[in-house]
Structures are given as C-alpha cells and as structure tokens.
Design a protein around this motif. Structure first.
Motif, PDB file in Angstrom:
ATOM      1  N   LEU A  60       2.781  35.978  31.272  1.00 30.21           N
ATOM      2  CA  LEU A  60       1.506  35.414  30.810  1.00 30.21           C
ATOM      3  C   LEU A  60       1.530  33.896  30.907  1.00 30.21           C
ATOM      4  CD1 LEU A  60      -1.234  35.482  29.268  1.00 30.21           C
ATOM      5  CD2 LEU A  60       0.099  35.512  27.157  1.00 30.21           C
ATOM      6  N   TYR A  61       2.616  33.281  30.427  1.00 28.36           N
ATOM      7  CA  TYR A  61       2.699  31.830  30.408  1.00 28.36           C
ATOM      8  C   TYR A  61       2.742  31.233  31.815  1.00 28.36           C
ATOM      9  CZ  TYR A  61       3.611  32.134  25.399  1.00 28.36           C
ATOM     10  OH  TYR A  61       3.515  32.371  24.057  1.00 28.36           O
ATOM     11  N   ARG A  62       3.376  31.953  32.755  1.00 24.92           N
ATOM     12  CA  ARG A  62       3.426  31.429  34.114  1.00 24.92           C
ATOM     13  C   ARG A  62       2.002  31.305  34.684  1.00 24.92           C
ATOM     14  NH1 ARG A  62       7.837  30.885  32.623  1.00 24.92           N
ATOM     15  NH2 ARG A  62       6.715  28.997  32.057  1.00 24.92           N
ATOM     16  N   THR A  63       1.173  32.336  34.447  1.00 27.95           N
ATOM     17  CA  THR A  63      -0.200  32.297  34.935  1.00 27.95           C
ATOM     18  C   THR A  63      -0.999  31.227  34.200  1.00 27.95           C
ATOM     19  OG1 THR A  63      -0.107  34.658  35.418  1.00 27.95           O
ATOM     20  CG2 THR A  63      -2.279  33.666  35.318  1.00 27.95           C
ATOM     21  N   VAL A  64      -0.886  31.207  32.872  1.00 26.78           N
ATOM     22  CA  VAL A  64      -1.613  30.214  32.084  1.00 26.78           C
ATOM     23  C   VAL A  64      -1.132  28.809  32.434  1.00 26.78           C
ATOM     24  CG1 VAL A  64      -2.035  29.370  29.735  1.00 26.78           C
ATOM     25  CG2 VAL A  64      -2.046  31.823  30.204  1.00 26.78           C
ATOM     26  N   GLY A 121      -5.947  20.263  25.310  1.00 24.32           N
ATOM     27  CA  GLY A 121      -6.322  21.347  24.404  1.00 24.32           C
ATOM     28  C   GLY A 121      -7.435  22.208  24.974  1.00 24.32           C
ATOM     29  N   VAL A 122      -8.451  21.574  25.537  1.00 24.87           N
ATOM     30  CA  VAL A 122      -9.559  22.325  26.128  1.00 24.87           C
ATOM     31  C   VAL A 122      -9.080  23.105  27.351  1.00 24.87           C
ATOM     32  CG1 VAL A 122     -11.869  22.175  27.130  1.00 24.87           C
ATOM     33  CG2 VAL A 122     -11.218  20.622  25.300  1.00 24.87           C
ATOM     34  N   CYS A 123      -8.270  22.461  28.185  1.00 23.29           N
ATOM     35  CA  CYS A 123      -7.761  23.133  29.383  1.00 23.29           C
ATOM     36  C   CYS A 123      -6.889  24.332  29.017  1.00 23.29           C
ATOM     37  CB  CYS A 123      -6.960  22.145  30.241  1.00 23.29           C
ATOM     38  SG  CYS A 123      -7.960  20.871  31.038  1.00 23.29           S
ATOM     39  N   LEU A 124      -6.079  24.193  27.976  1.00 18.61           N
ATOM     40  CA  LEU A 124      -5.230  25.297  27.539  1.00 18.61           C
ATOM     41  C   LEU A 124      -6.081  26.447  27.015  1.00 18.61           C
ATOM     42  CD1 LEU A 124      -2.440  26.456  27.032  1.00 18.61           C
ATOM     43  CD2 LEU A 124      -2.385  25.233  24.846  1.00 18.61           C
ATOM     44  N   ALA A 127      -7.695  28.171  30.010  1.00 17.27           N
ATOM     45  CA  ALA A 127      -6.705  28.938  30.773  1.00 17.27           C
ATOM     46  C   ALA A 127      -6.323  30.221  30.042  1.00 17.27           C
ATOM     47  CB  ALA A 127      -5.463  28.075  31.033  1.00 17.27           C
ATOM     48  N   LEU A 128      -6.184  30.143  28.723  1.00 19.15           N
ATOM     49  CA  LEU A 128      -5.854  31.333  27.932  1.00 19.15           C
ATOM     50  C   LEU A 128      -6.982  32.351  27.971  1.00 19.15           C
ATOM     51  CD1 LEU A 128      -4.113  29.761  24.805  1.00 19.15           C
ATOM     52  CD2 LEU A 128      -3.087  31.372  26.409  1.00 19.15           C
ATOM     53  N   MET A 129      -8.221  31.885  27.802  1.00 20.99           N
ATOM     54  CA  MET A 129      -9.362  32.806  27.825  1.00 20.99           C
ATOM     55  C   MET A 129      -9.494  33.476  29.189  1.00 20.99           C
ATOM     56  SD  MET A 129     -10.623  32.936  24.835  1.00 20.99           S
ATOM     57  CE  MET A 129      -8.913  32.802  24.330  1.00 20.99           C
ATOM     58  N   LYS A 162     -18.405  23.848  35.698  1.00 30.45           N
ATOM     59  CA  LYS A 162     -19.313  24.379  36.726  1.00 30.45           C
ATOM     60  C   LYS A 162     -18.548  25.117  37.814  1.00 30.45           C
ATOM     61  CE  LYS A 162     -21.523  20.659  37.932  1.00 30.45           C
ATOM     62  NZ  LYS A 162     -22.490  19.825  38.660  1.00 30.45           N
ATOM     63  N   ALA A 163     -17.424  24.573  38.231  1.00 30.80           N
ATOM     64  CA  ALA A 163     -16.690  25.149  39.359  1.00 30.80           C
ATOM     65  C   ALA A 163     -15.863  26.369  38.968  1.00 30.80           C
ATOM     66  CB  ALA A 163     -15.780  24.083  39.984  1.00 30.80           C
ATOM     67  N   GLU A 164     -15.192  26.302  37.818  1.00 33.16           N
ATOM     68  CA  GLU A 164     -14.244  27.352  37.450  1.00 33.16           C
ATOM     69  C   GLU A 164     -14.862  28.467  36.606  1.00 33.16           C
ATOM     70  OE1 GLU A 164     -11.190  27.711  38.434  1.00 33.16           O
ATOM     71  OE2 GLU A 164     -10.852  25.781  39.435  1.00 33.16           O
ATOM     72  N   PHE A 165     -15.966  28.167  35.904  1.00 31.68           N
ATOM     73  CA  PHE A 165     -16.545  29.153  34.981  1.00 31.68           C
ATOM     74  C   PHE A 165     -18.066  29.251  35.157  1.00 31.68           C
ATOM     75  CE2 PHE A 165     -12.711  27.360  33.103  1.00 31.68           C
ATOM     76  CZ  PHE A 165     -11.971  28.497  32.832  1.00 31.68           C
TER      77      PHE A 165
END
Length: 207
Positions: A60-64, A121-124, A127-129, A162-165
């Motif tokens: 999980l952490y590798r992907t996140v 914090g926002v990026c983490l 990525a988790l969601m 916009k690009a990722e979500f």
C-alpha cells in the motif's frame, strides 16, 4: 509382629497430606503447560499477523508513496522536481521521510516550511483516498487546506485537482477571497458554483 497402629496412622496421614499437596502441584503443572502452549501459539499467530500486515502495508505504501511524490512534485515544479518520499511500516506504525534537495531523507517537519508541509498533507490525503477508494472516491471536503501555501503553488494545486481527479466533486471552503478568485481564474470552479457566507449565528446558522 503386627505393625503398631500408630505407625499405620502416621503413614496414612503422611500420604493424605502428600496427596493434598501433590494434587495442586500436578494441576498447576498441567495449567502451566497448557498456558505455555497457548502462549507459543498466540506468539506465532501475532508474528504471522504482523508479517502479513507489514507486507500489505508495504505494498500500500509503495503505491501511495509514488502518487504522493508525484502530486507534490506537480504542486512544486519549480524547486522540487526530483522530490521523493519513503514510507516504512513497522508493526502498525509508520516512518515517514521525504527528500530535502537531494541531501538526504528527513521527517517533513525537519527542514520543510509550514507551507510545504501543508502541501504534503493534502497530497498525502489525496494519494491515500485514490489508493483506498479507487473509483469510489467521488466526494471530498477541503476546509482551508492551503492557507500556508503561497499563490503560485496554489495555482499548481488547482491544476493537480483538475488533472488527477476530474471525476471527484470537491467542496472547498476558505476565508481567503484571493484564493477563491484564484480557483475561479484557474478554471477549478465557476462563479455560479460558489456560495458566499456573509455571517452566521448559533440561532440561525450561516447567512
């Protein structure tokens, strides 16, 4: 030649007392062996659980880790183009270290500013969601999450969303009118999609 009655009584008494003392010892020994076997089994089960959990969290952490680093590089393309992060699980805890300009890996609060930490914090979170919910990640509420992020990086944050979500509905609240106008100018939102509150009270709620 018959044995003395007193000797027979003494022997019987001795055996009775010995039996009374031996029985608890025997039961305690059996209980100890059973407890020891249970403890060994529980230890093996716990070790197996920790190993499986660490392996799952590692994947999980590798992907996140990859998504988090990519999101953060996108917000900070000017000075963090080679940014990387490292998540290391250990029996349910997490060691979180990030790159600092190629010098070494450090905890985020060691050298990065408050604005950079807020961006992380926002990026983490994103990525988790993305990893945990996948295509079910359709709604998110972000409450003043970029207050410490400067203007140029806020624009990059708009581009990231916009690009990722593109299929996620974001409800973004803020007290900063400049940030509200910036989201509109970046095309993240439109004027019709905005709601402005001019005040609130305990009795009547927001106005």
């Amino acid at each position: 030649e018959m044995p003395a009655q007193s000797a027979t009584v003494d022997a019987r008494t001795f055996l009775t007392i010995a039996n009374e003392r031996w029985t608890p010892i025997k039961l305690a020994k059996e209980s100890f062996e059973k407890s020891e076997a249970t403890s060994d089994l529980a230890t093996k089960a716990y070790d197996a659980y920790c190993q499986a959990m660490d392996q799952t969290l590692e994947a999980l952490y590798r992907t996140v880790e990859q998504d988090f680093s990519r999101f953060y590089r996108r917000i900070n393309p000017d000075d963090e183009g080679s940014f990387t992060a490292r998540f290391t699980p250990s029996q349910g805890s997490l060691d979180f270290a990030v790159d600092f300009y190629g010098i070494d890996m450090f905890p985020p609060n060691a050298y990065h500013s408050e604005g950079h930490q807020d961006g992380m914090g926002v990026c983490l979170y994103l990525a988790l969601m993305k990893q945990m919910l996948g295509s079910d990640f359709r709604l998110a509420v972000l409450d003043d999450v970029v207050m410490s992020v400067d203007t140029s990086h806020r624009r990059q944050f708009c581009e990231l969303l916009k690009a990722e979500f593109p299929h996620v509905q974001f409800i973004i609240t803020t007290h900063d009118q400049v940030w509200a106008r910036q989201m509109e100018s970046a095309g993240l939102t439109t004027r019709k999609q905005q709601a402005r509150f001019y005040g609130w009270s305990v009795d009547y709620g927001p106005l």
